[in-house]
Design an enzyme around this catalytic site. Structure first.
Site, PDB file in Angstrom:
ATOM      1  N   HIS A   2      22.177   9.860  -1.474  1.00 17.04           N
ATOM      2  CA  HIS A   2      23.218  10.918  -1.413  1.00 17.04           C
ATOM      3  C   HIS A   2      24.722  10.213  -1.354  1.00 17.04           C
ATOM      4  CE1 HIS A   2      24.700  14.873  -0.734  1.00 17.04           C
ATOM      5  NE2 HIS A   2      25.488  14.344   0.087  1.00 17.04           N
TER       6      HIS A   2
ATOM      7  N   ASP B  66      10.110   1.475 -16.652  1.00 16.64           N
ATOM      8  CA  ASP B  66      11.138   0.869 -17.385  1.00 16.64           C
ATOM      9  C   ASP B  66      11.197  -0.584 -17.850  1.00 16.64           C
ATOM     10  OD1 ASP B  66      11.487  -0.589 -15.115  1.00 16.64           O
ATOM     11  OD2 ASP B  66      12.800   1.168 -14.226  1.00 16.64           O
TER      12      ASP B  66
ATOM     13  N   SER C 108      29.280  15.473  -3.004  1.00 19.64           N
ATOM     14  CA  SER C 108      28.824  16.506  -2.040  1.00 19.64           C
ATOM     15  C   SER C 108      29.809  17.603  -1.955  1.00 19.64           C
ATOM     16  CB  SER C 108      28.475  15.640  -0.656  1.00 19.64           C
ATOM     17  OG  SER C 108      27.272  16.560  -0.096  1.00 19.64           O
TER      18      SER C 108
ATOM     19  N   ASP D 295      18.908  10.869  -4.569  1.00 23.36           N
ATOM     20  CA  ASP D 295      19.521  11.696  -3.888  1.00 23.36           C
ATOM     21  C   ASP D 295      18.612  12.893  -3.459  1.00 23.36           C
ATOM     22  OD1 ASP D 295      20.681  13.493  -2.376  1.00 23.36           O
ATOM     23  OD2 ASP D 295      22.838  13.378  -3.614  1.00 23.36           O
TER      24      ASP D 295
ATOM     25  N   ASP E 292      10.231  -4.246 -10.228  1.00 27.79           N
ATOM     26  CA  ASP E 292      11.351  -4.783  -9.352  1.00 27.79           C
ATOM     27  C   ASP E 292      11.546  -3.944  -8.030  1.00 27.79           C
ATOM     28  OD1 ASP E 292      12.509  -2.653 -10.538  1.00 27.79           O
ATOM     29  OD2 ASP E 292      14.599  -3.554 -10.801  1.00 27.79           O
TER      30      ASP E 292
END
Ligand SMILES: *[C@@H]1O[C@H](CO)[C@@H](O)[C@H](O)[C@H]1NC(C)=O
Ligand SMILES: *[C@@H]1O[C@H](CO)[C@@H](O)[C@H](O)[C@H]1NC(C)=O
Ligand SMILES: *[C@@H]1O[C@H](CO)[C@@H](O)[C@H](O)[C@H]1NC(C)=O
Ligand SMILES: *[C@@H]1O[C@H](CO)[C@@H](O)[C@H](O)[C@H]1NC(C)=O
Ligand SMILES: *[C@@H]1O[C@H](CO)[C@@H](O)[C@H](O)[C@H]1NC(C)=O
Ligand SMILES: *[C@@H]1O[C@H](CO)[C@@H](O)[C@H](O)[C@H]1NC(C)=O
Ligand SMILES: *[C@@H]1O[C@H](CO)[C@@H](O)[C@H](O)[C@H]1NC(C)=O
Ligand SMILES: *[C@@H]1O[C@H](CO)[C@@H](O)[C@H](O)[C@H]1NC(C)=O
Length: 535
Positions: A444, A261, A189, A403, A265
């Protein structure tokens, strides 16, 4: 290259020490500084496994598993005329690995990062450095910025960290009577921004930098308010409650995207493979509004899940990627304005305390970009001085796909800018100095539904091992010192988010632009996945 001779010499004092722990304790307590502009304001030696409980406005640590170390508290003068200072700490493990690790800050703080000094630096044998960046404040509080607190602003931008690194290099050499093998950095960050700023502006400070950056603050904080505006105030017809995000939007995102993908899940490994269409949730007449979306809400979601452009089509910032809805329920798309962004425009850009989210628009953004107050932005794509042959520095950049405070799109945007610039202007190959890793289901900096523990900044949970395959810090050390670059990481998701409760599943983190794909076998094992180009 440092000579073998100085390295061998450097080892001598340790070899002749008879009782290392006692002598380090003494060395710590009696440590004296003679550096102009630097005051030593505390020396504490912590024996191994003793309780280390320290809280700063940036972070806190409460550990009983750290190795023995010496904590030095410094006051570093950043501008003698103004009398401005930064509080900086250097943590020196008795059993030193010969390397320096500087750790970064978060938000608009304001405090020494004691958590990363302990959990990342000292625990892995590094001498650690962290600064409060020249002021004390909670990460979400920018009122210290002004109006016109220019020295504090410059300290936060780069000066406090840069001076802390220079100072610490001297101190570490003096303390151990050895030379420093290499100097590293890790931060997320604001910490990531600080790392890239150093790469761009002070290439000699570090040999290897690991980070996940808020490096384009002007654009990022504009985007934050842009997203706030899509749904706020709470009375807006486009507002979406936590319940809508977690119970309605999140399941629909998974229904549309999860299986693409190769594995259903509950986790989207790479959201680039899915375009989320909120229209499927449109309310029928008389349908309970807590179970579906109205047109204004759908319209807002389209903005939130799209890159942000100015009216003149100029790119501003990335987007929300599908996959973080149920644990992070909206990020900026919540009921509260993002304080860092509001404070940024109030106390740094406009110097107008009456500014609020509703006042944000393209003109305000343009002012922020034009001023770039304090030079916060760290977006120079020319990293030649850091990565060129003279210095040979390496960058590992990572970011979470989920994020919602800094779109992963920003990471891709900067990486590709460097890619283009360095290709057009040098003979260097980005593969040899800068690699980007995007982490499925990571929020994040840390945490989230994905396998997110791989030794990242701010993660109190350890990587699966100190081996470079699992640990991003070991990987940068290996790349810098042995020339072996990381291709991927195997990260862990721990039960309940705690390593002590055991591993829930492992999964690869692939090098951009590759994507994680299921190939068959135990879905809880990283071995059942490959890194492949998107098709
Ligand atoms: C501190 O360093 C200065 C400059 O290197 C030197 O002149 C001075 O004698 C030193 N003072 C002490 C107490 O070591
Ligand atoms: C130095 O340490 C003392 C005692 O802990 C503390 O009261 C003081 O605030 C510190 N000075 C600075 C500049 O941090
Ligand atoms: C600290 O704790 C670890 C783990 O319990 C143990 O292996 C180590 O011996 C301890 N060190 C000391 C000096 O007590
Ligand atoms: C540190 O953790 C221990 C054990 O969980 C707890 O008893 C103590 O209150 C904590 N100390 C601080 C300062 O948070
Ligand atoms: C140091 O502070 C003074 C007083 O605020 C200011 O005039 C000067 O420009 C500052 N110097 C630097 C290098 O920031
Ligand atoms: C607000 O204050 C900062 C810091 O002094 C300054 O750089 C900036 O130009 C000011 N903004 C405006 C709009 O004057
Ligand atoms: C509407 O749906 C919400 C969430 O499922 C539920 O809590 C609420 O009781 C429902 N309201 C009515 C009037 O059925
Ligand atoms: C990770 O990198 C190693 C070393 O290059 C390679 O052998 C392995 O196949 C890669 N794993 C995945 C999942 O791509």
């Amino acid at each position: 290259m440092h000579s073998l001779w100085s390295f061998a010499l450097g080892f001598l004092p340790q070899i002749i020490t008879i009782a290392p722990s006692r002598s380090f304790e003494g060395a710590c307590h009696h440590f004296e500084l003679n550096l102009s502009g630097v005051l030593l304001n505390g020396t504490t030696h912590y024996p191994a496994n003793t309780t280390v409980a320290i809280t700063t406005p940036q972070s806190s640590i409460n550990a009983t598993d750290l190795p023995a170390f010496c904590r030095l508290e410094l006051v570093v003068t950043t501008n003698a005329t103004a009398g401005s200072t930064a509080l900086t700490e250097v943590w020196l493990p008795d059993d030193w690995n010969g390397r320096l690790l500087t750790v970064g800050n978060g938000g608009l703080s304001g405090g020494v990062n004691v958590a990363d000094l302990g959990n990342l630096a000292v625990k892995q044998g590094f001498a650690g450095v962290s600064t409060n960046t020249g002021h004390d404040s909670h990460p979400g509080d920018g009122s210290w910025g002004g109006p016109h607190n220019d020295n504090a602003i410059i300290d936060f931008s780069f000066r406090a960290l840069h001076l802390s690194v220079i100072t610490s290099k001297q101190i570490v050499k003096t303390y151990y009577q050895r030379h420093i093998k290499k100097s590293y950095y890790i931060g997320c960050s604001t910490g990531g921004r600080q790392g890239l700023k150093e790469v761009q502006q002070f290439p000699d400070d570090f040999d290897g930098v690991v980070g996940s950056p808020a490096n384009w603050m002007t654009h990022l904080l504009g985007w934050s308010l842009h997203v706030n505006q899509q749904v706020q105030p709470i009375t807006s017809p486009s507002f979406m409650s936590t319940n809508l995000w977690t119970d309605v939007i999140a399941p629909e995102v998974l229904r549309q995207c999860d299986a693409l993908d190769g594995l259903t899940d509950g986790l989207i490994n790479d959201p680039r493979i899915c375009t989320f269409r909120p229209e499927t949730l449109t309310c029928r007449p008389n349908q309970n509004r807590s179970t579906c979306l109205t047109s204004p809400q759908i319209f807002a979601l389209h903005h939130i899940y799209s890159d942000y452009f100015e009216a003149n089509q100029k790119y501003v910032f990335g987007r929300y990627y599908p996959g973080g809805e149920d644990v992070y329920w909206g990020g900026y798309a919540s009921d509260t304005p993002f304080s860092i962004a509001v404070d940024y425009f109030r106390f740094f850009v406009l110097n107008d305390t009456s500014f609020n989210v509703a006042d944000y628009n393209g003109k305000v953004l343009d002012i922020a970009i034009e001023l770039n107050v304090g030079g916060f932005d760290a977006v120079n794509p020319d990293v030649s001085a850091f990565v060129g042959q003279e210095h040979n520095g390496k960058v590992i950049h990572y970011a979470g796909w989920a994020d919602q405070l800094i779109s992963a799109g920003d990471s891709i945007h900067y990486y590709e800018a460097v890619h283009r610039f360095m290709t057009e202007n040098t003979e260097l190959d980005i593969e040899n100095f800068y690699r980007l890793f995007l982490v499925g289901g990571m929020q994040h900096c840390v945490g989230g539904l994905g396998a997110t523990s791989f030794g990242a900044a701010g993660d109190a949970q350890p990587a699966l091992s100190h081996d470079a395959r699992y640990n991003v810090l070991s990987a940068i050390v290996r790349w810098v010192e042995e020339g072996a670059a990381p291709d991927n990481f195997t990260a862990a998701h721990y039960r309940g988010g705690h390593a002590a409760q055991g591993v829930d599943f492992t999964r690869p983190i692939c090098k951009y632009p590759l994507s994680v794909r299921y190939v068959g076998g135990d879905p809880n094992s990283a071995d059942s996945f490959e890194c492949a180009l998107l098709t």
